[in-house]
Scaffold this motif. Structure first.
Motif, PDB file in Angstrom:
ATOM      1  N   MET A 113       0.823  -1.187   0.000  1.00  0.00           N
ATOM      2  CA  MET A 113       0.000   0.000   0.000  1.00  0.00           C
ATOM      3  C   MET A 113       0.866   1.248   0.000  1.00  0.00           C
ATOM      4  O   MET A 113       2.022   1.219   0.426  1.00  0.00           O
TER       5      MET A 113
ATOM      6  N   ALA B 278       2.064   3.992   1.585  1.00  0.00           N
ATOM      7  CA  ALA B 278       2.115   4.583   2.925  1.00  0.00           C
ATOM      8  C   ALA B 278       2.365   6.077   2.857  1.00  0.00           C
ATOM      9  O   ALA B 278       1.797   6.854   3.636  1.00  0.00           O
TER      10      ALA B 278
ATOM     11  N   PHE C  41      -0.745   7.848   2.141  1.00  0.00           N
ATOM     12  CA  PHE C  41      -1.623   7.858   3.303  1.00  0.00           C
ATOM     13  C   PHE C  41      -1.173   8.919   4.308  1.00  0.00           C
ATOM     14  O   PHE C  41      -1.995   9.630   4.887  1.00  0.00           O
ATOM     15  N   GLU C  42       0.132   9.034   4.503  1.00  0.00           N
ATOM     16  CA  GLU C  42       0.639  10.050   5.432  1.00  0.00           C
ATOM     17  C   GLU C  42       0.269  11.452   4.956  1.00  0.00           C
ATOM     18  O   GLU C  42      -0.130  12.307   5.753  1.00  0.00           O
TER      19      GLU C  42
ATOM     20  N   VAL D 163      -3.412  11.991   5.714  1.00  0.00           N
ATOM     21  CA  VAL D 163      -3.671  12.264   7.135  1.00  0.00           C
ATOM     22  C   VAL D 163      -3.257  13.686   7.481  1.00  0.00           C
ATOM     23  O   VAL D 163      -3.982  14.420   8.168  1.00  0.00           O
TER      24      VAL D 163
ATOM     25  N   TYR E 161      -7.240   3.043   6.384  1.00  0.00           N
ATOM     26  CA  TYR E 161      -5.935   2.512   5.975  1.00  0.00           C
ATOM     27  C   TYR E 161      -6.025   1.037   5.573  1.00  0.00           C
ATOM     28  O   TYR E 161      -5.342   0.591   4.656  1.00  0.00           O
TER      29      TYR E 161
END
Lengths: 165, 479
Positions: free
Chosen positions: A1, A3, A6-7, A10, A43
């Protein structure tokens, strides 16, 4: 995935999610719990979500459904690792903010969510219904009831003349 | 107060009271996500035990040695986008039978109980047979085609099913061994799917499982969650042979109507694509197992709503993949809570002692709606480590009773069930402040749920604290 993606997500979305969550949950600790739970659920399906749709909408929907679930409990299995103080500093709180916060907390979760989504997030009845997973008429009913209850709770006190005055 | 003023006040309240963003939040979530994935990953030492019970799974045992190939999201760059698991020539043992394939391609995508405007019925010229083959105990077919049931509102935020927006829909058909196309029946509701995501079907009665992934994908299966004595939940995974991306195997049939514990996992280029349960083929020959239960307290007067207890117990055993013989079930308490209806709601609290000694506690809240109808929901569930016997444990539940209509009001009750030595209890908020105190009768109380209660303490007659517990949340089986 992805990451890193995603960070970034967020970092970008966290402030808005926390603002929405604190209105839904009523206090900082639960708001953080709610946001972390929603992000964790997001997530888990990050790859699919980023391929299939807009993650902002997904995480917001998870946030709301987690909060409004009939089965949501005050402590979930996905706890925050630390929490900030439960309440904002009362000394810094305008009195009417605290009054509104207390009044919101008296509303059942779904009613509170309907009011917050309609009047804070500025969503239409249809958008609110889609986010909450219910019908438009339910949103209408819950919003009207919630608004009515807030109005009665937040109404200026009626001054009653003392007896004999 | 008008709505504009309310909007302004809400915005100000949100701005002022929202917690500050945490720089490390993303890392915390990533780490927790990875930890949960590791917990679900293979416990290598248990693989042999799982293989031993898969007595009729030659393909299962043909695969490479078990164990999860750890997916390091940072190290492995995976391209899932653009992979269509449903594309390419037909796969399966009947792929060479052109007449059969053409006949099944033409099978209707509707049945007596599966039709409607929200159910895709792919135009014939868009259909292709993805899989057709003989499987243990039957003959199965997977057909893909154009998704005709895409919602008018294409806003992703409006979707509750991420496959709804897909161009592609699928339908599974199944029949007896050697079935002709005409003997095949629609098995699962046709639906829009993410074409990059594998599809799978399982039959609880025969144990047959088919996973359709992309060529080169790794397919693994896990029979059930394993709850260790300390309450930690994991799964053992066994890799399946998946030539051309299709795995066909048999898992042990289960006594329950649905293989609720079965999971499959697909990885692509070392990264996880999906971990989920297969579509289920109902085990029509199954009768709900008669699960013996021990009552730790006298049963309340009988109610039509009591029927929910046995189905709840069966459902829990199905989720755990365990038979009644492997467990002990205690009904800790049953009684009524107020409901916004003409009669109260019935609550059942039961605890299943697992082979490791850990316990899985579950609850049901059910309402006799009259006319033989009973509606039900849950007051939470939880997993506790082995050690303290169930009769000595303390349970706190938040039961939100409604009349099961969308517009229902909610009556929230706190149900506290403790050993008889506890004579009183108090509900505490997150800061430890006392919100309410109440007496216990035979260790039990049902009181209005104190708003913002985070935990409950029970006490003896002399005021000593016996136990402190939080209201049941959700048991996390890692799914």
């Amino acid at each position: 995935m992805d990451a890193a993606g995603f960070e970034d997500f967020v970092s970008r979305e966290q402030p808005a999610l926390l603002r929405l969550a604190v209105l839904l949950a009523g206090d900082r600790g639960h708001a953080e719990d709610l946001v972390q739970t929603a992000l964790l659920k997001t997530y888990r399906h990050w790859g699919r979500i980023t391929r299939s749709g807009e993650p902002t909408a997904y995480v917001r929907r998870v946030l709301v459904t987690t909060h409004t679930s009939w089965r949501r409990r005050l402590s979930t299995t996905e706890q925050v690792m630390e929490t900030l103080p439960d309440r904002a500093d009362p000394a810094a709180a305008p009195e009417d903010d605290e009054e509104l916060r207390s009044a919101l907390l008296t509303l059942p979760p779904r009613m509170r969510a309907a009011v917050v989504l309609r009047f804070y997030a500025d969503l239409s009845e249809l958008q609110t219904a889609q986010l909450m997973g219910c019908s438009v008429s339910t949103v209408n009913t819950q919003t009207a009831r919630g608004l009515g209850r807030l109005r009665s709770l937040l109404a200026p006190p009626v001054l009653v003349p003392e007896e004999g005055a | 107060m008008d709505t504009d003023e309310l909007a302004q006040r809400l915005a100000r309240l949100a701005e002022r009271t929202a917690p500050p963003p945490r720089e490390e939040l993303a890392q915390v979530v990533l780490e927790r996500g990875r930890t949960q994935r590791r917990q679900r990953a293979a416990v290598t030492s248990l693989v042999a035990a799982v293989a031993a019970v898969v007595v009729a799974a030659p393909l299962l045992l043909d695969g490479p040695p078990g164990g999860h190939r750890a997916a390091d999201e940072h190290a492995v760059a995976t391209s899932i986008a653009g992979v269509d698991v449903l594309a390419g020539p037909t796969r399966g043992s009947l792929a060479g039978d052109a007449a059969f394939l053409e006949a099944v391609r033409r099978l209707p995508w509707t049945s007596e109980d599966m039709s409607g405007s929200d159910v895709p019925d792919a135009p014939l010229d868009s259909r292709r047979v993805v899989f057709a083959g003989d499987v243990p105990g039957g003959r199965w077919v997977l057909v893909a085609g154009e998704n005709t049931a895409r919602p008018a509102n294409r806003d992703p935020a409006a979707q509750t099913d991420l496959g709804a927006l897909s161009d592609t829909a699928i339908a599974w058909f199944a029949g007896p061994p050697g079935a002709t196309p005409g003997q095949l029946e629609l098995q699962s509701l046709p639906r829009g799917v993410d074409a990059g995501r594998p599809a799978a079907l399982a039959d609880a009665g025969t144990g047959a499982l088919v996973v359709v992934a992309a060529p080169g994908d790794t397919v693994e299966v896990s029979l059930r969650p394993e709850v260790a004595a300390d309450g930690e939940v994991g799964r053992s995974w066994q890799e399946l042979a998946a030539p051309d991306g299709v795995a066909v195997t048999t898992t042990p049939p289960v006594s329950s109507p649905y293989a609720g514990a079965l999971r499959y996992r697909v990885t692509r280029q070392g990264a996880e694509v999906v971990t989920t349960g297969p579509d289920g083929r109902w085990n029509e020959s199954s009768t709900a197992p008669d699960v013996p239960v021990d009552w730790l307290r006298p049963a309340p007067p009988a109610s039509p709503a009591d029927v929910v207890l046995s189905s709840s117990v069966v459902q829990v055993l199905s989720m755990l993949g365990l038979s009644p013989e492997e467990t002990a079930v205690d009904v800790v308490w049953a009684g009524d809570v107020p409901a916004p209806y003409t009669r109260p709601a019935r609550v059942h609290l039961f605890s299943v002692t697992l082979p490791s000694g850990a316990t899985y506690t579950d609850t049901s809240l059910s309402l006799d709606m009259g006319g033989g109808a009973v509606a039900g929901t849950s007051c939470g569930s939880g997993i506790r480590p082995a050690g303290l016997p169930v009769p000595e444990q303390t349970f706190a539940l938040r039961c939100d009773a409604t009349d099961f209509s969308d517009d229902s009001g909610v009556i929230s009750s706190l149900v506290l069930v403790a050993p008889a030595g506890a004579t009183s209890a108090r509900a505490l908020d997150l800061d430890g402040g006392v919100l309410a105190e109440f007496p216990l009768t035979d260790g039990v109380a049902v009181v209005p749920f104190p708003e913002r209660a985070a935990s409950v303490q029970t006490m003896t007659a002399d005021g000593s604290v016996l136990a402190s517990t939080r209201p049941l949340a959700f048991a996390d089986l890692g799914d």
